[in-house]
Design an enzyme around this catalytic site. Structure first.
Site, mmCIF file in Angstrom:
data_model
loop_
_atom_site.group_PDB
_atom_site.id
_atom_site.type_symbol
_atom_site.label_atom_id
_atom_site.label_comp_id
_atom_site.label_asym_id
_atom_site.label_seq_id
_atom_site.Cartn_x
_atom_site.Cartn_y
_atom_site.Cartn_z
ATOM 1 N N CYS A 87 14.308 18.780 7.991
ATOM 2 C CA CYS A 87 14.063 17.325 8.139
ATOM 3 C C CYS A 87 12.535 17.033 8.813
ATOM 4 O O CYS A 87 12.485 17.561 9.985
ATOM 5 C CB CYS A 87 15.096 17.026 9.185
ATOM 6 S SG CYS A 87 15.082 15.126 9.835
ATOM 7 N N CYS A 94 12.785 15.098 11.990
ATOM 8 C CA CYS A 94 13.250 15.851 13.244
ATOM 9 C C CYS A 94 12.376 16.740 13.845
ATOM 10 O O CYS A 94 11.935 16.935 14.895
ATOM 11 C CB CYS A 94 14.489 16.831 12.394
ATOM 12 S SG CYS A 94 15.894 15.704 12.088
#
Length: 104
Positions: A29, A32
């Protein structure tokens, strides 16, 4: 610095620490990974006020489902064993620090 939950016992973590922030993320991600330096910095700086733990949604799918994680990163704030706040998506260091300070 590694803050990933090694042997997941999230119930114990949440119940035995006054203030907890769970960071639901994934290695793949992009947002993230962009948030990661902020999480690590605040983990070090605020360790006396809040326990910050990362939870990889790929490794802990049941836990992610339990907390209805649909998008990542998602941060869930717990106080005295109860979820009190939640944030999904990127967040600035200042805003995250403010949320944590309100929690503590």
């Amino acid at each position: 610095m590694e803050t990933q939950i090694e042997h997941l016992n999230v119930k114990s973590i949440i119940e035995n620490n006054g203030n907890v922030l769970l960071d639901f993320y994934a290695e793949w991600c992009g947002p993230c990974q962009k948030l990661l330096p902020t999480i690590h910095k605040l983990t070090d700086e605020l360790k006396d006020d809040v326990l910050i733990q990362k939870v990889d949604v790929d490794d802990y799918q049941e836990l992610a489902a339990k907390y209805s994680i649909r998008n990542i990163p998602t941060l869930i704030f717990f106080k005295n064993g109860k979820p009190v706040d939640r944030h999904t998506g990127l967040i600035t260091e200042r805003n995250l620090r403010d949320k944590i300070n309100r929690l503590a």
